[in-house]
Design an enzyme around this catalytic site. Structure first.
Site, mmCIF file in Angstrom:
data_model
loop_
_atom_site.group_PDB
_atom_site.id
_atom_site.type_symbol
_atom_site.label_atom_id
_atom_site.label_comp_id
_atom_site.label_asym_id
_atom_site.label_seq_id
_atom_site.Cartn_x
_atom_site.Cartn_y
_atom_site.Cartn_z
ATOM 1 N N ASP A 160 32.820 -6.002 33.143
ATOM 2 C CA ASP A 160 34.242 -6.342 33.154
ATOM 3 C C ASP A 160 34.738 -6.361 31.712
ATOM 4 O O ASP A 160 35.259 -5.379 31.186
ATOM 5 C CB ASP A 160 34.447 -7.691 33.851
ATOM 6 C CG ASP A 160 35.908 -8.102 33.942
ATOM 7 O OD1 ASP A 160 36.777 -7.364 33.443
ATOM 8 O OD2 ASP A 160 36.191 -9.183 34.503
ATOM 9 N N LYS A 197 40.613 -3.187 35.406
ATOM 10 C CA LYS A 197 41.860 -3.938 35.302
ATOM 11 C C LYS A 197 42.829 -3.074 34.502
ATOM 12 O O LYS A 197 42.723 -3.004 33.273
ATOM 13 C CB LYS A 197 41.622 -5.277 34.596
ATOM 14 C CG LYS A 197 40.744 -6.226 35.409
ATOM 15 C CD LYS A 197 40.445 -7.502 34.653
ATOM 16 C CE LYS A 197 39.630 -8.450 35.536
ATOM 17 N NZ LYS A 197 39.109 -9.612 34.783
ATOM 18 N N LYS A 223 34.110 -18.025 40.488
ATOM 19 C CA LYS A 223 33.906 -18.171 39.053
ATOM 20 C C LYS A 223 32.770 -19.164 38.832
ATOM 21 O O LYS A 223 32.793 -20.282 39.359
ATOM 22 C CB LYS A 223 35.174 -18.689 38.383
ATOM 23 C CG LYS A 223 36.380 -17.768 38.477
ATOM 24 C CD LYS A 223 36.314 -16.659 37.455
ATOM 25 C CE LYS A 223 37.609 -15.871 37.389
ATOM 26 N NZ LYS A 223 37.573 -14.824 36.355
ATOM 27 N N GLU A 261 29.586 -10.383 37.992
ATOM 28 C CA GLU A 261 30.352 -9.777 36.910
ATOM 29 C C GLU A 261 29.944 -10.387 35.571
ATOM 30 O O GLU A 261 29.821 -11.606 35.452
ATOM 31 C CB GLU A 261 31.858 -10.010 37.120
ATOM 32 C CG GLU A 261 32.442 -9.288 38.314
ATOM 33 C CD GLU A 261 33.935 -9.518 38.438
ATOM 34 O OE1 GLU A 261 34.622 -9.631 37.391
ATOM 35 O OE2 GLU A 261 34.425 -9.583 39.575
ATOM 36 N N ASP A 303 31.313 -14.384 39.241
ATOM 37 C CA ASP A 303 31.784 -13.893 37.939
ATOM 38 C C ASP A 303 31.448 -14.942 36.891
ATOM 39 O O ASP A 303 31.993 -16.044 36.905
ATOM 40 C CB ASP A 303 33.297 -13.661 37.997
ATOM 41 C CG ASP A 303 33.855 -13.095 36.702
ATOM 42 O OD1 ASP A 303 33.073 -12.851 35.761
ATOM 43 O OD2 ASP A 303 35.081 -12.891 36.622
#
Length: 380
Positions: free
Chosen positions: A260, A287, A179, A235, A209
C-alpha cells in the site's frame, strides 16, 4: 524475461498516453479553471497506527466552459500523500492555469503531484460528461451494477472494535478489513480468533492492515500467527522503504501481503517495474489519489499483471465526489473481489449523493440526486 519487461513498459507508456488523450481531445482553451479547499469532519475519530483522524482537508478543481461545469477532487492526505508539500496550493493554481491554457498534455508538469493529476483527470471527464457526475459513459456502476466492498473496522479499544465488527456483519458484509498494529498484538489476535470462531473463512473474508506497524525483525513470526486464522491478506506489515526486507517477507510469508504505502512516491514506469520485480508482492492496493489518478493506477495494474500480482482499489478518504469518480472507473475494470470503497458515510459534512452501501455492496441510486445546491454553494 528482460526483453518482455522492456516491451511491456513501452506499451504501457503508450496506453497511459492514449488513456489521458481520450479525456482531453475536446477541451477548449476558453474555459475557466479554479480550485477551492474543503474540510471534511469525521462523525467519530478514526484510529490508525499512525494516529487518530478527526478531520481531513480536501481540494476541488472546478472547470467552467459556457454552460458546462466540471469538478475533480484532489484528495490530499496529510502526512501520507507524496504531494503533501508547503506549496501545494501554489501547484493547484499552476494546474488551473495549465488547464486554461489549452496545453496538449497539461498534466505532464505535475507528475510529482499525484492527487492533482487525479483531480485534473476527473475534472476534464466531468466537464465532457452528460452531467458533472457521470465521468464514464454507460459505465456498469451508474447503470445498475453494484460493487462488492469490504467493511472497514477502525482501530480503538477492543470493545469498540468488536462493536464495529458486529455492526458490519449485521449490515450484510462478507468481507471485513481491520486496522491492526496499535494495540497489544496478543489482544488483536484474541479478537480475530473470536471472529473466526463464529465465522469461518468460507463465510467471512478478513483482511488486516498494519500500516507498517510491525518491526522487521519479528514481522514474519507475526505473519505466521495471523495465518493460522485463515485471513485473506495483510496490507503493509512493515513500514515502506525497506524493499529488501519486504521482498524477503513476500517470499517467505504464509499470509499473502498487499503493498500500500510502498507504492507512494514511486512515480516513473521503470521504478514501478523495479519495485514489483524486486518485492514480488501477492497483491497491491491502488489508491488513485495517492498514485496518480486513473492513468497512474492503470499503469500499476498493467505492471502487477506482468509480475503476477493481484490488486484491488481503495479510496483514500475522499468526499463522495472523489469516491464516485473512483467507483465509476473501478466498475470498468471488471472487478469481482471486494474493493475498499465504503468510506462515504464517515463524514458529517459529506455531499448527499446517489452513492449507497447495502449488504456489503456500493450502489448508485440513479433516482437520487446529488446535493447540487451544497456543491454550488462551496464553489461560489
Amino acid at each position: 524475461e528482460a526483453p518482455v519487461i522492456q516491451i511491456t513498459l513501452f506499451l504501457t507508456s503508450i496506453a497511459i498516453r492514449c488513456f489521458r488523450w481520450k479525456i482531453y481531445v475536446n477541451l477548449r482553451a476558453c474555459m475557466k479553471a479554479s480550485f477551492l479547499k474543503y474540510t471534511l469532519h469525521f462523525k467519530r475519530p478514526g484510529g490508525t497506527s499512525r494516529g487518530v483522524l478527526t478531520q481531513k482537508d480536501t481540494y476541488f478543481i472546478l472547470l467552467e466552459d459556457q454552460d458546462r461545469m466540471g469538478i475533480g477532487e484532489a484528495g490530499l492526505f496529510r502526512g501520507l500523500s507524496w504531494d503533501d508539500v508547503p506549496d501545494y496550493e501554489i501547484q493547484l493554481e499552476r494546474a488551473c492555469r495549465a488547464l486554461e491554457s489549452g496545453e496538449t498534455e497539461p498534466w505532464n508538469a505535475f507528475s510529482a503531484y499525484p492527487s492533482i493529476v487525479f483531480a485534473m483527470e476527473q475534472a476534464l471527464r466531468s466537464l465532457e460528461g452528460p452531467d458533472p457526475f457521470l465521468l464514464f459513459h454507460e459505465n456498469p456502476f451508474t447503470t445498475g451494477e453494484s460493487l462488492p466492498i469490504n467493511g472497514l473496522i477502525w482501530m480503538g479499544d477492543l470493545s469498540y472494535m468488536k462493536q464495529q465488527v458486529a455492526a458490519k456483519l449485521a449490515e450484510g458484509f462478507t468481507c471485513l478489513k481491520l486496522k491492526i498494529g496499535a494495540l497489544d498484538f496478543q489482544e488483536e489476535l484474541g479478537m480475530l480468533r473470536e471472529i473466526r470462531r463464529e465465522f469461518s473463512a468460507g463465510d467471512l473474508e478478513i483482511r488486516v492492515d498494519a500500516n507498517g506497524a510491525f518491526p522487521s525483525n519479528i514481522a514474519l513470526e507475526r505473519l505466521k500467527r495471523l495465518s493460522e486464522l485463515h485471513l485473506h491478506s495483510i496490507e503493509q506489515p512493515i513500514r515502506a522503504g525497506q524493499p529488501d526486507q519486504m521482498a524477503e517477507l513476500c517470499a517467505r510469508t504464509p499470509l499473502p501481503i498487499a503493498l500500500d504505502e510502498e507504492l507512494i512516491g514511486c512515480l516513473e514506469t521503470e521504478s514501478k517495474s523495479a519495485l514489483l520485480g524486486t518485492i514480488r508482492p501477492q497483491y497491491i492496493i491502488l489508491k488513485p489519489s495517492l498514485v496518480g489518478g486513473y492513468s497512474g493506477s492503470e499503469e500499476w495494474i498493467h505492471l502487477a499483471e506482468l509480475y503476477e500480482s493481484g490488486w484491488w482499489v481503495t479510496s483514500a478518504l475522499e468526499s463522495n465526489i472523489g469516491l464516485n469518480a473512483i467507483a465509476q472507473w473501478t466498475s470498468t475494470l471488471g472487478v469481482d473481489r471486494p474493493q475498499g470503497l465504503g468510506t462515504g458515510s464517515l463524514f458529517t459534512n459529506n455531499f448527499d449523493s446517489p452513492l449507497e452501501v447495502r449488504k456489503g455492496r456500493l450502489h448508485y441510486r440513479s433516482g437520487k440526486p446529488w446535493d447540487i445546491q451544497k456543491i454550488y454553494k462551496i464553489c461560489t
